[in-house]
Design a protein around this motif. Structure first.
Motif, mmCIF file in Angstrom:
data_model
loop_
_atom_site.group_PDB
_atom_site.id
_atom_site.type_symbol
_atom_site.label_atom_id
_atom_site.label_comp_id
_atom_site.label_asym_id
_atom_site.label_seq_id
_atom_site.Cartn_x
_atom_site.Cartn_y
_atom_site.Cartn_z
ATOM 1 N N ILE A 20 0.798 -1.221 0.000
ATOM 2 C CA ILE A 20 0.000 0.000 0.000
ATOM 3 C C ILE A 20 0.829 1.267 0.000
ATOM 4 O O ILE A 20 0.264 2.358 0.072
ATOM 5 C CB ILE A 20 -0.965 0.030 1.204
ATOM 6 C CG1 ILE A 20 -0.196 -0.237 2.501
ATOM 7 C CG2 ILE A 20 -2.105 -0.949 1.011
ATOM 8 C CD1 ILE A 20 -1.009 0.060 3.738
ATOM 9 N N GLY A 21 2.111 1.151 -0.089
ATOM 10 C CA GLY A 21 2.883 2.384 -0.121
ATOM 11 C C GLY A 21 4.369 2.143 -0.012
ATOM 12 O O GLY A 21 4.861 1.015 -0.136
ATOM 13 N N THR A 22 5.060 3.248 0.202
ATOM 14 C CA THR A 22 6.515 3.212 0.263
ATOM 15 C C THR A 22 6.965 3.828 1.588
ATOM 16 O O THR A 22 6.381 4.804 2.047
ATOM 17 C CB THR A 22 7.102 4.019 -0.910
ATOM 18 O OG1 THR A 22 6.585 3.469 -2.115
ATOM 19 C CG2 THR A 22 8.616 3.953 -0.946
ATOM 20 N N VAL A 23 7.992 3.214 2.162
ATOM 21 C CA VAL A 23 8.532 3.751 3.415
ATOM 22 C C VAL A 23 9.879 4.412 3.133
ATOM 23 O O VAL A 23 10.753 3.811 2.498
ATOM 24 C CB VAL A 23 8.683 2.637 4.480
ATOM 25 C CG1 VAL A 23 9.263 3.212 5.768
ATOM 26 C CG2 VAL A 23 7.341 1.975 4.749
ATOM 27 N N LEU A 37 8.971 7.390 7.204
ATOM 28 C CA LEU A 37 7.738 7.996 6.689
ATOM 29 C C LEU A 37 7.090 7.040 5.700
ATOM 30 O O LEU A 37 7.711 6.652 4.711
ATOM 31 C CB LEU A 37 8.063 9.333 6.031
ATOM 32 C CG LEU A 37 6.868 10.198 5.618
ATOM 33 C CD1 LEU A 37 7.249 11.682 5.650
ATOM 34 C CD2 LEU A 37 6.339 9.820 4.243
ATOM 35 N N LYS A 38 5.870 6.635 5.996
ATOM 36 C CA LYS A 38 5.161 5.723 5.082
ATOM 37 C C LYS A 38 4.132 6.513 4.289
ATOM 38 O O LYS A 38 3.184 7.058 4.858
ATOM 39 C CB LYS A 38 4.474 4.621 5.895
ATOM 40 C CG LYS A 38 3.762 3.618 5.016
ATOM 41 C CD LYS A 38 3.477 2.341 5.766
ATOM 42 C CE LYS A 38 2.939 1.275 4.833
ATOM 43 N NZ LYS A 38 3.071 -0.060 5.356
ATOM 44 N N LYS A 71 6.222 3.580 17.396
ATOM 45 C CA LYS A 71 5.541 4.823 17.753
ATOM 46 C C LYS A 71 5.180 5.621 16.491
ATOM 47 O O LYS A 71 6.008 5.801 15.603
ATOM 48 C CB LYS A 71 6.491 5.633 18.647
ATOM 49 C CG LYS A 71 5.916 6.914 19.177
ATOM 50 C CD LYS A 71 4.935 6.673 20.330
ATOM 51 C CE LYS A 71 4.164 7.939 20.653
ATOM 52 N NZ LYS A 71 2.742 7.720 20.926
ATOM 53 N N VAL A 72 3.934 6.049 16.429
ATOM 54 C CA VAL A 72 3.512 6.939 15.334
ATOM 55 C C VAL A 72 3.609 8.373 15.843
ATOM 56 O O VAL A 72 3.016 8.721 16.863
ATOM 57 C CB VAL A 72 2.062 6.619 14.900
ATOM 58 C CG1 VAL A 72 1.553 7.652 13.897
ATOM 59 C CG2 VAL A 72 1.992 5.227 14.291
ATOM 60 N N LEU A 84 2.184 8.566 7.147
ATOM 61 C CA LEU A 84 2.379 8.364 8.581
ATOM 62 C C LEU A 84 3.861 8.549 8.872
ATOM 63 O O LEU A 84 4.705 8.022 8.139
ATOM 64 C CB LEU A 84 2.079 6.915 8.940
ATOM 65 C CG LEU A 84 0.676 6.454 9.223
ATOM 66 C CD1 LEU A 84 0.665 4.941 9.236
ATOM 67 C CD2 LEU A 84 0.224 6.966 10.576
ATOM 68 N N VAL A 85 4.154 9.266 9.934
ATOM 69 C CA VAL A 85 5.560 9.421 10.323
ATOM 70 C C VAL A 85 5.772 8.590 11.582
ATOM 71 O O VAL A 85 5.041 8.726 12.556
ATOM 72 C CB VAL A 85 5.890 10.898 10.599
ATOM 73 C CG1 VAL A 85 7.354 11.042 10.980
ATOM 74 C CG2 VAL A 85 5.565 11.731 9.372
#
Ligand SMILES: Nc1ncnc2c1ncn2[C@@H]1O[C@H](COP(=O)(O)OP(=O)(O)OP(=O)(O)O)[C@@H](O)[C@H]1O
Length: 394
Positions: A20-23, A37-38, A71-72, A84-85
């Motif tokens: 669903i994404g890239t980190v 960061l995602k 931790k977000v 999201l960081v």
């Protein structure tokens, strides 16, 4: 193309991409702190209002705080995609970590490689996913393919789940038939369906037999490797920490829904961190489907009730934990198949081979726990992560 700046975060490098994404490894320009960061670019296309709504929901994750849960820190929207960081974890996935030998960990501590932290522990690099870890603690794709020579440890046997299982590889439509499945599917988009079993070996009931084929001797050696007491000790310790994390998130009314080895990292102090929990909840309704028809969760680790699109509770995560444990004890998944539909039929209708039939010298206590976790009926499993913790501590 990799963005340079996402909100106040300067993007330094790509850590990896999932369904669903890239980190990214990024730097908070305000505090100079390194973060992960995602960016959810691989998910359903959404307008900026939908993205903002999702971000508001993500904000609840920032309230959670547990030593075994990543931790977000922050959430935001970048070009209509939510991000999201998170705390940046310098470490390895659970599978990579368990593939290291104790002396390798120690040798890393005493060598002076750049790829280590000041405390001498292992560090994860950009190429870590699906690759191999060298004695120096760096990660090498060459060694995964067996091209690299002495000093490198081939972790390909413990490679991360095949890309074919990424949720992005599946879509559902209205044609076809799949008895008992909640949805029917159009052709499976993944081309590498036969990569489901990373070890690709037959059931080694006669591994120790005198006339064993070379492949079976290799299998016996691999199983011996899985049974190293030091590795089993680390596995138990990691499982206990995962149970603590699951107990915490379940107590907060969250179900992970996508528990798998690549979502479990071990940091340089051997502290386990669960990642990506809760994301699936926000991306899916109760049936586990996103609005554009993608399935949330990684096939191999999905509980029967998740496959059937039933409402989920924490016991679904316990099933996924059982699949992970089964794999880490045997080197193969409990259910193997050439396509997701075959896999789902097996999960719903067949029993897996006993762990101790595959790995005769496996830890009996762990084998018992694995089998109780992967019972088809949630009521037949351990009911809580605390119960699993207790069973592991006996
Ligand atoms: N907080 C973090 N710190 C360090 N590395 C991370 C962090 N979060 C994710 N990663 C790494 O980034 C890579 C991509 O992660 P991502 O969650 O996108 O993929 P995934 O877990 O493989 O797939 P999926 O999206 O299906 O969960 C993985 O290798 C993961 O270990």
């Amino acid at each position: 193309m990799r963005p340079n700046l996402i909100g106040p975060y300067r993007v330094l490098e790509t850590l990896g991409s999932g369904g669903i994404g890239t980190v990214y490894r990024a730097l908070d320009a305000r505090s100079n702190e390194a973060v992960a960061l995602k960016l959810l670019s691989g998910g359903p296309a959404m307008d900026s209002r939908a993205a903002k709504r999702l971000v508001r929901e993500f904000e609840t994750l920032a309230d959670l705080s547990h030593p075994n849960v990543v931790k977000v820190y922050d959430t935001g929207v970048f070009q209509s995609s939510p991000y999201l960081v998170m705390e940046l974890i310098e470490g390895l996935t659970l599978r990579e970590y368990l593939s290291l030998r104790g002396e390798e960990l120690l040798s890393q501590a005493s060598s002076g490689s750049n790829s280590k932290s000041a405390s001498g522990s292992f560090l994860r690099t950009q190429a870590a996913a699906s690759a191999s870890v060298s004695v120096e603690g760096s990660v090498s794709r060459e060694s995964a393919s067996g091209e690299a020579g002495g000093g490198l440890f081939d972790l390909s046997a413990f490679a991360e789940e095949a890309p074919s299982e990424d949720m992005a590889a599946m879509r559902f439509g209205s044609s076809g038939s799949a008895a008992r499945l909640p949805v029917q599917m159009e052709p499976w988009l993944g081309s590498d369906s036969d990569e489901l079993d990373p070890l690709d070996f037959e059931l080694p009931y006669d591994v120790a037999g005198p006339g064993a084929e070379p492949v079976k001797r290799e299998t016996a050696a691999r199983l011996e490797e899985l049974n190293r007491p030091e590795r089993v000790g680390r596995l138990k310790d990691a499982l206990l920490q995962i149970c603590e994390a699951l107990a915490y998130i379940h107590a907060h009314g969250l179900v992970h829904r996508d528990l798998k080895p690549s979502n479990i990292m071990v940091d340089e102090d051997r502290q386990v961190r669960l990642m990506d929990f809760g994301l699936a909840k926000f991306l899916a309704d109760d049936a586990g489907m996103t609005l554009d028809g993608r399935m949330v969760g990684t096939f191999r680790y999905m509980s029967p009730e998740q496959i059937l699109g039933e409402p989920l509770d924490g016991r679904s995560d316990l099933y996924s934990l059982g699949v992970i444990l089964y794999e880490l004890m045997t080197g193969r998944p409990p259910f193997d198949a050439k396509s997701p539909v075959d896999l789902w039929h097996k999960v719903l209708e067949t029993e897996p081979p006993p762990v101790l039939a595959i790995n005769q010298n496996g830890d009996p206590q762990l084998a018992r726990v694995a089998h109780r976790l992967i019972r088809k009926e949630p009521d037949d499993r351990f009911q809580t992560a605390e119960e699993v913790y207790e069973a592991l501590s006996e």
